[in-house]
Scaffold this active site. Structure first.
Site, PDB file in Angstrom:
ATOM      1  N   ASP A  33      45.051  69.759  38.496  1.00  0.00           N
ATOM      2  CA  ASP A  33      45.282  70.735  39.569  1.00  0.00           C
ATOM      3  C   ASP A  33      45.364  72.129  38.959  1.00  0.00           C
ATOM      4  OD1 ASP A  33      46.670  72.399  41.581  1.00  0.00           O
ATOM      5  OD2 ASP A  33      46.950  70.518  42.648  1.00  0.00           O
ATOM      6  N   ASN A  89      48.990  64.545  51.161  1.00  0.00           N
ATOM      7  CA  ASN A  89      49.253  65.287  52.388  1.00  0.00           C
ATOM      8  C   ASN A  89      48.099  65.123  53.375  1.00  0.00           C
ATOM      9  OD1 ASN A  89      51.532  66.274  51.011  1.00  0.00           O
ATOM     10  ND2 ASN A  89      50.397  68.024  50.207  1.00  0.00           N
ATOM     11  N   HIS A  95      51.318  70.030  55.024  1.00  0.00           N
ATOM     12  CA  HIS A  95      51.054  70.851  53.838  1.00  0.00           C
ATOM     13  C   HIS A  95      49.714  70.551  53.180  1.00  0.00           C
ATOM     14  CE1 HIS A  95      51.806  73.180  50.178  1.00  0.00           C
ATOM     15  NE2 HIS A  95      52.793  73.742  50.831  1.00  0.00           N
ATOM     16  N   GLN A  96      48.759  69.993  53.954  1.00  0.00           N
ATOM     17  CA  GLN A  96      47.415  69.822  53.385  1.00  0.00           C
ATOM     18  C   GLN A  96      46.671  71.139  53.491  1.00  0.00           C
ATOM     19  OE1 GLN A  96      44.819  66.930  55.271  1.00  0.00           O
ATOM     20  NE2 GLN A  96      43.430  66.894  53.534  1.00  0.00           N
ATOM     21  N   VAL A  97      46.242  71.661  52.351  1.00  0.00           N
ATOM     22  CA  VAL A  97      45.499  72.924  52.317  1.00  0.00           C
ATOM     23  C   VAL A  97      44.003  72.643  52.129  1.00  0.00           C
ATOM     24  CG1 VAL A  97      45.185  75.084  51.056  1.00  0.00           C
ATOM     25  CG2 VAL A  97      47.503  74.204  51.458  1.00  0.00           C
ATOM     26  N   HIS A 102      43.130  63.858  48.833  1.00  0.00           N
ATOM     27  CA  HIS A 102      43.520  63.902  47.426  1.00  0.00           C
ATOM     28  C   HIS A 102      44.930  63.379  47.250  1.00  0.00           C
ATOM     29  CE1 HIS A 102      44.288  67.785  49.376  1.00  0.00           C
ATOM     30  NE2 HIS A 102      45.359  67.876  48.624  1.00  0.00           N
ATOM     31  N   PHE A 103      45.123  62.665  46.164  1.00  0.00           N
ATOM     32  CA  PHE A 103      46.448  62.187  45.776  1.00  0.00           C
ATOM     33  C   PHE A 103      46.947  63.049  44.626  1.00  0.00           C
ATOM     34  CE2 PHE A 103      47.438  58.133  47.908  1.00  0.00           C
ATOM     35  CZ  PHE A 103      46.294  58.012  48.667  1.00  0.00           C
ATOM     36  N   HIS A 104      48.116  63.649  44.813  1.00  0.00           N
ATOM     37  CA  HIS A 104      48.757  64.411  43.737  1.00  0.00           C
ATOM     38  C   HIS A 104      49.521  63.437  42.839  1.00  0.00           C
ATOM     39  CE1 HIS A 104      48.473  68.506  45.648  1.00  0.00           C
ATOM     40  NE2 HIS A 104      48.470  67.802  46.761  1.00  0.00           N
TER      41      HIS A 104
HETATM   42  P1  5GP Z   1      47.218  70.250  49.245  1.00  0.00           P
HETATM   43  O1  5GP Z   1      48.248  71.298  49.575  1.00  0.00           O
HETATM   44  O2  5GP Z   1      45.969  70.372  50.085  1.00  0.00           O
HETATM   45  O3  5GP Z   1      47.803  68.852  49.263  1.00  0.00           O
HETATM   46  O4  5GP Z   1      46.832  70.492  47.712  1.00  0.00           O
HETATM   47  C1  5GP Z   1      45.652  71.107  47.310  1.00  0.00           C
HETATM   48  C2  5GP Z   1      45.750  71.280  45.800  1.00  0.00           C
HETATM   49  O5  5GP Z   1      44.476  71.627  45.310  1.00  0.00           O
HETATM   50  C3  5GP Z   1      46.708  72.379  45.367  1.00  0.00           C
HETATM   51  O6  5GP Z   1      47.738  71.829  44.552  1.00  0.00           O
HETATM   52  C4  5GP Z   1      45.818  73.372  44.628  1.00  0.00           C
HETATM   53  O7  5GP Z   1      46.454  73.936  43.491  1.00  0.00           O
HETATM   54  C5  5GP Z   1      44.627  72.526  44.247  1.00  0.00           C
HETATM   55  N1  5GP Z   1      43.384  73.283  44.167  1.00  0.00           N
HETATM   56  C6  5GP Z   1      42.884  74.122  45.108  1.00  0.00           C
HETATM   57  N2  5GP Z   1      41.712  74.644  44.703  1.00  0.00           N
HETATM   58  C7  5GP Z   1      41.458  74.116  43.471  1.00  0.00           C
HETATM   59  C8  5GP Z   1      40.379  74.287  42.544  1.00  0.00           C
HETATM   60  O8  5GP Z   1      39.426  75.035  42.757  1.00  0.00           O
HETATM   61  N3  5GP Z   1      40.461  73.587  41.395  1.00  0.00           N
HETATM   62  C9  5GP Z   1      41.499  72.750  41.110  1.00  0.00           C
HETATM   63  N4  5GP Z   1      41.466  72.105  39.936  1.00  0.00           N
HETATM   64  N5  5GP Z   1      42.526  72.564  41.968  1.00  0.00           N
HETATM   65  C10 5GP Z   1      42.507  73.242  43.133  1.00  0.00           C
END
Ligand code: 5GP
Ligand code: ZN
Length: 140
Positions: A33, A89, A95-97, A102-104
């Site tokens: 990430d 998320n 909080h999904q952006v 994706h799994f963190h």
């Molecule tokens: P969400 O909030 O959608 O669950 O998490 C999205 C994650 O994607 C965030 O932790 C953010 O840092 C990561 N992310 C967003 N854009 C990029 C990117 O271009 N490259 C990488 N490696 N991670 C990204």
């Protein structure tokens, strides 16, 4: 589901955007990430574009999630963390952006800066049974 040119994770899969990849096969990709909650924060994604986990066919979810135990083990060994949170998320409210499943995988150490607000509640009499039945019926 086909790659989306407007999806940042599809563009990472295609190689258009660089990423520090740690695992790749025909159906899944894992990479670091870019905004880590802790060093070694990994994202595990399906190569096919699905916005939320409930959109995934079970076989596609299984093909991705088979990598989860090995990734957790590798992150633990590489970072020396004491524990790991797996977070996924679905939807903006959750909080999904990035709208590509994706799994963190988040390394944890005691005293680190990552905190949950976990407002555990209680059920009034009968409500838990009612909800359990409703969910069970939706699954059949
Ligand atoms: P969400 O909030 O959608 O669950 O998490 C999205 C994650 O994607 C965030 O932790 C953010 O840092 C990561 N992310 C967003 N854009 C990029 C990117 O271009 N490259 C990488 N490696 N991670 C990204
Ligand atoms: Zn995508």
């Amino acid at each position: 589901m086909g790659a989306r040119s407007d999806c940042i994770f599809c563009r990472i899969i295609s190689g258009e955007i660089p990423a520090m990849k740690v695992l790749e096969d025909e159906s899944a990709l894992a990479f670091l990430d870019i905004g880590p909650l802790a060093e070694g924060h990994v994202l595990l994604i399906p190569k096919a574009h699905y916005e939320t986990a409930d959109e995934m066919p079970p076989d596609a979810a299984a093909a991705m999630l088979r990598h989860l135990p090995g990734l957790i083990k590798a992150v633990r060994a590489a970072t020396g963390c004491e524990g790991v949170n797996v977070l996924q998320n679905n939807g903006r409210v959750a909080h999904q952006v990035v709208p590509h499943v994706h799994f963190h995988i988040i390394p944890r150490k005691s005293g680190d800066a990552f905190h949950f607000n976990w407002p555990a509640g209680t059920y009034p009499q009968g409500r838990m049974e009612q909800l359990g039945r409703a969910i069970r019926e939706q699954l059949t």
